[in-house]
Each structure stands twice: as C-alpha cells, then as structure tokens.
Design an enzyme around this catalytic site. Structure first.
Site, PDB file in Angstrom:
ATOM      1  CE  LYS A 125     -12.726  21.838   5.213  1.00 59.16           C
ATOM      2  NZ  LYS A 125     -13.156  20.891   5.443  1.00 59.16           N
ATOM      3  CG  LEU A 162      -7.447  29.467  12.447  1.00 56.60           C
ATOM      4  CD1 LEU A 162      -8.586  28.845  13.191  1.00 56.60           C
ATOM      5  CD2 LEU A 162      -6.446  29.635  13.615  1.00 56.60           C
ATOM      6  N   GLY A 186      -9.553  22.051   2.284  1.00 57.12           N
ATOM      7  CA  GLY A 186      -9.602  23.468   2.295  1.00 57.12           C
ATOM      8  C   GLY A 186      -8.739  23.994   2.976  1.00 57.12           C
ATOM      9  N   GLY A 198      -5.648  22.050   4.703  1.00 60.57           N
ATOM     10  CA  GLY A 198      -6.131  20.152   4.726  1.00 60.57           C
ATOM     11  C   GLY A 198      -6.385  20.298   2.797  1.00 60.57           C
ATOM     12  CG  ASP A 240     -12.491  12.536   5.432  1.00 57.89           C
ATOM     13  OD1 ASP A 240     -11.325  11.412   5.460  1.00 57.89           O
ATOM     14  OD2 ASP A 240     -12.541  13.348   5.017  1.00 57.89           O
TER      15      ASP A 240
END
Length: 450
Positions: A181, A159, A165, A162, A278
C-alpha cells in the site's frame, strides 16, 4: 600470522630480564696474560690483587646459579607471552573470517534484489508466511525491494485504490507475494496514522484482520506491506470500473459474516478493546477465496464500550456514526453503524453518499431506510446483480439487521456479537456459516419476480 610471531618473539625475548639487566661476569684469574696489573685502573697496587684473588672461585659459583635462574624465568615468561599472542591472533582470525562471510552474504542479497532475481532468503525473515505465527513485530523493507517486486509500481499491478492510498500486487519471488500500500498523504497526521497502523497490527492477529508483514519509508513516501489479498478491496468489486458486480448473494453474506467476526474480535476479545473507527468497503480486502479481512488501522483507538470524548473527528463521510459526527462521542457502537452502511452497500450496490445533482448529495442511510422496512418495496431496490437470487426470507432478515445497525441512537443498535450470531444461519456451511441449502429453501425466490 607466522611472520608476526617471528617479529614479535625476538622483541619480547630481548626485553626480558635476562637481556635488559647487566650480568655479574666473574673476574678473570690473575694469571691471565692479557690483563696487566700495571695498566689496570681498577687496582691500585699488587696488594689489592692478592687480597681479592682467593675469593674468585666462590664468587663464580654464586653468579652461575643466578644466571640459571634468570634463564629459566625468561623462558617461562617468553613461553606464556607467546601462548597469549597465539591465542589472541587465533581469536582475531576467527572473528575476521566470520565478518567477511557475513559481508559477503549481505552483498549477495543486495545483488539479487537489484537484479530482480530470486529473493529466497527473504522468506526466512517472515515465519508467518510459513507457519502463520508472526507475533509482536513487523519488518522494515528496503525501498528497492518494493520497486522490483511491483515492477516500479506499474499500473497493471494495482489491486485497488482508496482515499488514503493505492494497493499494488508485489511478487518478491515464486514463494513470496504480498500487497504493498502506497500512502498518499504526508505530514504529522499521516505520520501518526502510519505509526498507529504498525503498532496496532503488530499486536492484533485474527483470521479476518489482514496481517501486516512490514513497512517502508523512502523520503516522504510511506509504504505498508500486507499479506497478499488477490481480489483487492470490496469497494473495487461493488463500485469498480466494470459496472455490474460479479459478487453473488452467498459471497456477499460471507463477506458480511467475516467482517462481523473481525469486529467481534476487536470489541470483545482484545484487551483493551479496540474501536476501528474507519470501517468501509475500501478497507475490507478479499483474498483468492473471497475471505474478507479488515485493514487500515491508522485511526484505531482503544477503549471499548465506554464513551470517549475529545477524540479528533476522523473517518469517511457516509460511514461516520451521527453521535460521533455531531457530539464527538465514540463507542464500539460507532463501528456497528459503519458496518451497517457496508451492509447496505452489499444489499443495494450503491455508494454511501450519492450525488443527486450538482448542489446536493444523498446518504444511502437516509434514502434506503424507509424502503428497507417496506417488504413491498425492498425487492425493487436490491442491487440488480443479485436480484432474484436469494431466499426472500433471508433478504428480509438481512435488511432488518442493516436497519438496526444504522439507528441514529447508539443504544438501539445491537452489539456486534448479536449481529454475528444473526448472520451465521444465513451463510452456507461451505462458506463458514450453518445454512444447508435445499431445493425447498430456494422455492421462495420465485416470489421476488412477482
């Protein structure tokens, strides 16, 4: 069980007082021809025999009464013990049947997982998928389930990706889909972030914050299982391999509004308040209707509006607020700065940090801020994918919000609540705002072309 009863009963009966102690058997009459007074060693002479013979009937009556009592006691004791044994064996049999049934069910589930067939029972573990009310806990997944659901983490199921992960589509069965993830990093720092993510998202529940369904550890590998977000990350749509983004102006404004709502919940409604630390486009996930939800709470801390010192610097270059980067001061305004950078990405279609040449990179904040406040230049720097598609007045308002959010001085930045209320009138009603589109409101778009 019947065999066991027949084996045990004789043992207990013969171990009862009736059979374990000697009985007083009455002496035979003197006239018995079998016994001889000459040869009987119990009697010395005939006078002893004559002396004892009158008492024989009385002794026999007493011994018969004792015998009846002992028989009755033995029967009562044996019946009680037999009833206890039967009850104990019945309880043991019921326990064994339940244990065998449980083991059989578990074996069937593992067999289904290994074969990749329907995993219907797993839905019972996740009431949140049916009712949206999972509270306070997440589940541990078996690694084999993730392998089957992602088709061995096939590339076609990716999908998005980053720095921390890669996100995979996972199809457990026709009713249960999720996003898995796979975390790249390992070590003590990665372990702390992994645990922090689980603890944070087990307590935080909001429509614009992704739901954590479970986790998995397999050797050094770590996995987080989120609710399914069919459209992947915002970063993928803005900076993906397909070049021109298909995100329209209204959808981009809806995404900004959703993120602002999620941040307001963290800053104003959580107790204690939460600083995400973040916020970035790769941590903003989109579902099938492009509803935006924040993810990746591994760096989140509690504290709210007060300054926090001595917190290890963490975050992503280009999104980190200058006061946190230079002085280590962390507040909720640090999240507001990161939100402003994401807003610039939505407006300009550029990454937070762009490489100018081999030796130099340029921040989107440094490059764009002077042009955002210049109305003559602003329309020319907008992402070509959305240029000439919005109301000019709305563009000016969004640009003004972005400039305020990325101010170097934290006190000049607005609260996220103020940002939220500023965005609601800019988003159409059908997308969650209060804007009602009319033909007259679109007339100013022609001004962008001149």
């Amino acid at each position: 069980m019947k065999i066991l009863v027949f084996l045990v009963l004789p043992i207990w009966v013969f171990s009862s007082p009736l059979f374990s102690s000697p009985l007083d058997v009455p002496q035979p009459p003197v006239a018995n021809p079998v016994l001889s007074t000459d040869k009987d060693h119990f009697f010395k002479d005939s006078t002893d025999l004559i002396a004892h013979s009158p008492e024989v009937p009385e002794v026999q009556v007493v011994h018969h009464q004792d015998l009846n009592k002992k028989i009755l006691i033995a029967l009562v004791v044996a019946s009680s013990l037999l009833g206890g044994i039967l009850l104990l064996l019945s309880c043991f049999s019921i326990y064994r049947l339940k244990r065998l049934k449980k083991c059989s069910t578990k074996s069937d589930r593992n067999s289904d997982a290994a074969k990749g067939i329907s995993l219907g029972p797993i839905l019972d573990k996740f009431p949140s998928l049916k009712l949206g009310n999972n509270r306070g806990s997440v589940d541990a997944f078996e690694y084999q389930l993730l392998v089957v659901a992602t088709n061995n983490f096939e590339e076609e199921n990716v999908l998005g990706e980053g720095e921390s992960g890669r996100l995979y589509k996972a199809h457990f069965n026709e009713h249960f889909h999720a996003a898995v993830k796979k975390i790249f990093a390992n070590g003590q720092e990665a372990d702390r972030e992994f645990e922090n993510e689980i603890q944070s998202l087990s307590k935080i529940h909001h429509q614009n914050i992704v739901s954590l369904l479970g986790y998995c550890r397999h050797g050094e590998a770590q996995f987080l299982i989120y609710e399914m977000m069919e459209n992947g990350s915002l970063e993928f749509h803005l900076h993906g391999p397909f070049g021109k983004s298909e995100l329209t102006w209204p959808v981009r404004m809806k995404i900004a509004l959703d993120v602002a709502r999620g941040l307001e919940y963290l800053h104003e409604h959580c107790d204690p308040p939460v600083i995400h630390r973040d916020i970035k486009s790769s941590n903003i996930l989109l579902d099938s209707n492009f509803n935006a939800k924040m993810s990746n709470f591994g760096l989140a801390v509690t504290g709210g509006g007060s300054n926090q010192m001595n917190i290890k610097l963490s975050g992503t270059l280009g999104y980190v607020a200058p006061e946190y980067l230079l002085d280590g001061k962390l507040t909720d305004k640090s999240d507001v700065y990161s939100f402003g950078v994401v807003l610039l990405e939505l407006l300009l279609g550029q990454r937070p940090v762009e490489r100018v040449d081999e030796a130099r990179c340029q921040s989107i904040v440094t490059w764009a801020t002077p042009q955002l406040i210049d109305r003559s230049k602003l329309p020319n720097i907008i992402d070509p994918a959305i240029r000439n598609t919005m109301d000019l007045k709305h563009l000016y308002q969004v640009a003004a919000i972005a400039v305020l959010c990325v101010q170097p001085e934290p006190s000049y930045r607005p609260l996220i609540t103020d940002v939220l209320h500023s965005f609601i009138p800019l988003v159409p009603v059908e997308l969650g705002g209060s804007l009602r589109l009319t033909d007259s409101s679109l007339s100013t778009r022609s001004e962008l072309a001149s």
